[in-house]
Design a protein around this motif. Structure first.
Motif, PDB file in Angstrom:
ATOM      1  N   PRO A  53      -5.223 -37.248  51.450  1.00  0.00           N
ATOM      2  CA  PRO A  53      -4.174 -36.497  50.736  1.00  0.00           C
ATOM      3  C   PRO A  53      -2.854 -36.442  51.490  1.00  0.00           C
ATOM      4  O   PRO A  53      -1.779 -36.595  50.893  1.00  0.00           O
ATOM      5  N   GLN A  54      -2.901 -36.241  52.809  1.00  0.00           N
ATOM      6  CA  GLN A  54      -1.663 -36.181  53.578  1.00  0.00           C
ATOM      7  C   GLN A  54      -0.946 -37.526  53.559  1.00  0.00           C
ATOM      8  O   GLN A  54       0.281 -37.580  53.508  1.00  0.00           O
ATOM      9  N   GLU A  55      -1.691 -38.631  53.576  1.00  0.00           N
ATOM     10  CA  GLU A  55      -1.063 -39.946  53.525  1.00  0.00           C
ATOM     11  C   GLU A  55      -0.331 -40.148  52.209  1.00  0.00           C
ATOM     12  O   GLU A  55       0.787 -40.690  52.183  1.00  0.00           O
ATOM     13  N   ILE A  56      -0.935 -39.729  51.105  1.00  0.00           N
ATOM     14  CA  ILE A  56      -0.276 -39.874  49.805  1.00  0.00           C
ATOM     15  C   ILE A  56       0.992 -39.031  49.758  1.00  0.00           C
ATOM     16  O   ILE A  56       2.036 -39.473  49.266  1.00  0.00           O
ATOM     17  N   VAL A  57       0.915 -37.814  50.291  1.00  0.00           N
ATOM     18  CA  VAL A  57       2.080 -36.934  50.300  1.00  0.00           C
ATOM     19  C   VAL A  57       3.217 -37.553  51.116  1.00  0.00           C
ATOM     20  O   VAL A  57       4.386 -37.563  50.682  1.00  0.00           O
ATOM     21  N   LEU A  58       2.901 -38.102  52.289  1.00  0.00           N
ATOM     22  CA  LEU A  58       3.945 -38.677  53.135  1.00  0.00           C
ATOM     23  C   LEU A  58       4.461 -39.990  52.573  1.00  0.00           C
ATOM     24  O   LEU A  58       5.655 -40.302  52.701  1.00  0.00           O
ATOM     25  N   LEU A  59       3.597 -40.791  51.950  1.00  0.00           N
ATOM     26  CA  LEU A  59       4.080 -42.007  51.298  1.00  0.00           C
ATOM     27  C   LEU A  59       5.025 -41.660  50.151  1.00  0.00           C
ATOM     28  O   LEU A  59       6.040 -42.341  49.942  1.00  0.00           O
ATOM     29  N   SER A  60       4.716 -40.605  49.421  1.00  0.00           N
ATOM     30  CA  SER A  60       5.612 -40.165  48.346  1.00  0.00           C
ATOM     31  C   SER A  60       6.943 -39.705  48.917  1.00  0.00           C
ATOM     32  O   SER A  60       8.014 -39.994  48.358  1.00  0.00           O
ATOM     33  N   ALA A  61       6.894 -38.980  50.038  1.00  0.00           N
ATOM     34  CA  ALA A  61       8.136 -38.541  50.683  1.00  0.00           C
ATOM     35  C   ALA A  61       8.942 -39.739  51.166  1.00  0.00           C
ATOM     36  O   ALA A  61      10.178 -39.768  51.035  1.00  0.00           O
ATOM     37  N   LEU A  62       8.264 -40.746  51.709  1.00  0.00           N
ATOM     38  CA  LEU A  62       8.957 -41.954  52.157  1.00  0.00           C
ATOM     39  C   LEU A  62       9.583 -42.685  50.973  1.00  0.00           C
ATOM     40  O   LEU A  62      10.720 -43.166  51.048  1.00  0.00           O
ATOM     41  N   MET A  63       8.857 -42.742  49.857  1.00  0.00           N
ATOM     42  CA  MET A  63       9.398 -43.377  48.658  1.00  0.00           C
ATOM     43  C   MET A  63      10.647 -42.656  48.170  1.00  0.00           C
ATOM     44  O   MET A  63      11.642 -43.287  47.784  1.00  0.00           O
ATOM     45  N   ARG A  64      10.630 -41.328  48.185  1.00  0.00           N
ATOM     46  CA  ARG A  64      11.814 -40.565  47.762  1.00  0.00           C
ATOM     47  C   ARG A  64      12.979 -40.826  48.702  1.00  0.00           C
ATOM     48  O   ARG A  64      14.131 -40.960  48.268  1.00  0.00           O
ATOM     49  N   SER A  65      12.684 -40.912  49.996  1.00  0.00           N
ATOM     50  CA  SER A  65      13.733 -41.181  50.972  1.00  0.00           C
ATOM     51  C   SER A  65      14.328 -42.573  50.770  1.00  0.00           C
ATOM     52  O   SER A  65      15.547 -42.749  50.829  1.00  0.00           O
ATOM     53  N   LEU A  66      13.484 -43.567  50.499  1.00  0.00           N
ATOM     54  CA  LEU A  66      13.974 -44.924  50.267  1.00  0.00           C
ATOM     55  C   LEU A  66      14.755 -44.998  48.960  1.00  0.00           C
ATOM     56  O   LEU A  66      15.735 -45.744  48.845  1.00  0.00           O
ATOM     57  N   SER A  67      14.326 -44.226  47.954  1.00  0.00           N
ATOM     58  CA  SER A  67      15.047 -44.207  46.683  1.00  0.00           C
ATOM     59  C   SER A  67      16.456 -43.656  46.852  1.00  0.00           C
ATOM     60  O   SER A  67      17.395 -44.092  46.170  1.00  0.00           O
ATOM     61  N   ASP A  68      16.613 -42.696  47.758  1.00  0.00           N
ATOM     62  CA  ASP A  68      17.929 -42.111  48.000  1.00  0.00           C
ATOM     63  C   ASP A  68      18.906 -43.113  48.601  1.00  0.00           C
ATOM     64  O   ASP A  68      20.121 -42.901  48.569  1.00  0.00           O
ATOM     65  N   SER A  69      18.370 -44.193  49.177  1.00  0.00           N
ATOM     66  CA  SER A  69      19.242 -45.199  49.783  1.00  0.00           C
ATOM     67  C   SER A  69      19.953 -46.053  48.745  1.00  0.00           C
ATOM     68  O   SER A  69      20.795 -46.881  49.090  1.00  0.00           O
ATOM     69  N   ALA A  70      19.594 -45.883  47.473  1.00  0.00           N
ATOM     70  CA  ALA A  70      20.224 -46.580  46.344  1.00  0.00           C
ATOM     71  C   ALA A  70      19.904 -48.070  46.307  1.00  0.00           C
ATOM     72  O   ALA A  70      20.527 -48.824  45.566  1.00  0.00           O
TER      73      ALA A  70
END
Length: 431
Positions: free
Chosen positions: A198-215
């Motif tokens: 579960p923690q890996e999925i949460v952090l991968l989702s956070a990483l995806m959101r961070s990468l999405s912010d890079s446009a």
């Protein structure tokens, strides 16, 4: 329930106490204070005492955690008003776990557990700062997984079609791990993706959101899985399908980013553009229109305890009839109150599971300990009335539900509305 103060994070080498980085509050801690925080922990350790947390007379909280006998993380939070929750160090402890896992995800466990060159490690750790700052700020409304360690989900109106597309896209990319994120929440994923910790999925989702912010429309990013693969990197391929909708896969050396983007993205996702737009239209409600909720629900957090998934939403000011009530708090404050009520429930009433602090970290004689030891049963419901709202928590063998209500709702009606909300969501979505 009050707002938590600014949090500052300090990272040091565990053996020598050399600072590696500090993040958080704009005003950094002086080196003398960092040395004192490290020194008091080392003093206790030398005398067989594990110092995990403390609170100053001014209400500031400090937590320590050593990982792999190599890296020490220290988190401090600013003072709180009187009456602040004794459970708040749980949030700080969870933060340290997330930061360490973030560092492992970006750099790998070997580089962190065996520090050979401190200056080089300092330089390499800069690659983690973007994700660490996201963990520290935790200002994304509707994303609670960093606190609950449950995957933030969005329940789409046509899940079978999206599920089939994710599975087909992942298989075509020679991967068993695929995920579709909508508004930063998981809308569909392959079976193997859900089998990640579960923690890996949460952090991968956070990483995806961070990468999405890079446009960027796409990216090829190396990641380690903190629990599943802490020493061998995988490739995270991420593609933006529409603004707010991203798909990703975890894969090996093949296929290339260009081949996947040019040959697979359009093939699997172009026919589903209208469905993706409908999914995006669900928006912050996170529930399809088929789910009917009581009009007096301000906000809710529903956790499926069996699969560690959650869905949450603040319905104010989405509900028109609530917008003109001057007594209601802002949308951002509703999210804050929802988090604080969750912490209160998980530290004092409900079965705590992963959210509980280690037994040795619980304050001796604290209200939490006295209350839990004084009960002959497991509490299943609780409520709280403050000067801002009313809150109600409900626990079943499969779910935990946390709700906020306006003060005008009668206290005796909270349980009825909570039961209706739980039944309405689970019956319509099989969540």
């Amino acid at each position: 329930m009050v707002v938590e103060g600014p949090i500052q994070l300090v990272c040091l080498t565990a053996s020598s106490g050399v600072p590696l980085f500090t993040r958080g509050a704009s005003r950094q801690l002086p080196f003398s204070i960092i040395g004192s925080l490290n020194g008091v922990h080392m003093f206790g350790s030398g005398h067989g005492v594990l110092l995990s947390s403390c609170e100053t007379e001014g209400g500031e909280k400090v937590v320590w955690r050593v990982f792999q006998d190599s890296v020490m993380l220290i988190a401090t939070s600013a003072g709180h008003q009187a009456g602040s929750s004794k459970g708040e160090p749980v949030h700080l402890q969870r933060l340290l776990e997330n930061v360490w896992s973030c560092m492992v995800m970006v750099l790998g466990q070997d580089e962190l557990a065996n520090v050979r060159n401190v200056e080089r490690l300092k330089k390499d750790l800069r690659a983690c700062f973007g994700l660490i700052d996201e963990l520290l700020e935790d200002r994304r409304d509707g994303v609670l997984g960093l606190l609950t360690h449950c995957t933030d989900c969005l329940l789409p109106p046509q899940p079978p079609l999206l599920q089939e597309a994710v599975q087909g896209f992942a298989a075509a990319a020679d991967s068993e791990f695929g995920c579709l994120l909508v508004h930063g929440r998981v809308a569909a994923a392959t079976e193997m993706w859900w089998r990640l910790a579960p923690q890996e999925i949460v952090l991968l989702s956070a990483l995806m959101r961070s990468l999405s912010d890079s446009a960027s429309a796409s990216c090829d990013y190396p990641v380690f899985l903190p629990q599943g693969s802490p020493t061998v990197a995988h490739r995270l391929l991420r593609f933006q399908l529409l603004p707010g909708a991203d798909v990703c896969v975890l894969c090996g050396p093949t296929p290339s980013l260009h081949h996947t983007e040019s040959g697979l993205v359009g093939r699997f996702w172009s026919p589903l553009v209208d469905i993706l737009r409908n999914c995006l239209a669900v928006g912050e409600r996170c529930l399809p229109a088929s789910v009917s909720l009581q009009p007096d629900v301000l906000a809710f957090l529903l956790i499926n305890r069996e699969n560690h998934r959650s869905v949450s939403s603040v319905l104010h000011p989405l509900c028109p009839h609530l917008q003109d009530d001057p007594a209601l708090t802002s949308k951002t404050r509703c999210w804050e109150l929802l988090k604080l009520f969750y912490i209160l429930c998980m530290t004092r009433y409900f079965k705590q599971g992963e959210a509980s602090p280690p037994k040795e970290e619980t304050e001796e004689g604290a209200p939490t300990e006295d209350l839990v030891h004084g009960l002959s049963h497991q509490p299943l419901q609780c409520y709280l009335v403050t000067d801002e709202c009313k809150s109600f928590g409900l626990q079943t063998p499969q779910h935990q539900l946390f709700l906020l209500f306006p003060l005008a709702v009668p206290t005796f009606a909270l349980h009825t509305v909570a039961a209706h909300t739980l039944a309405s969501i689970t019956t319509s979505t099989f969540f």
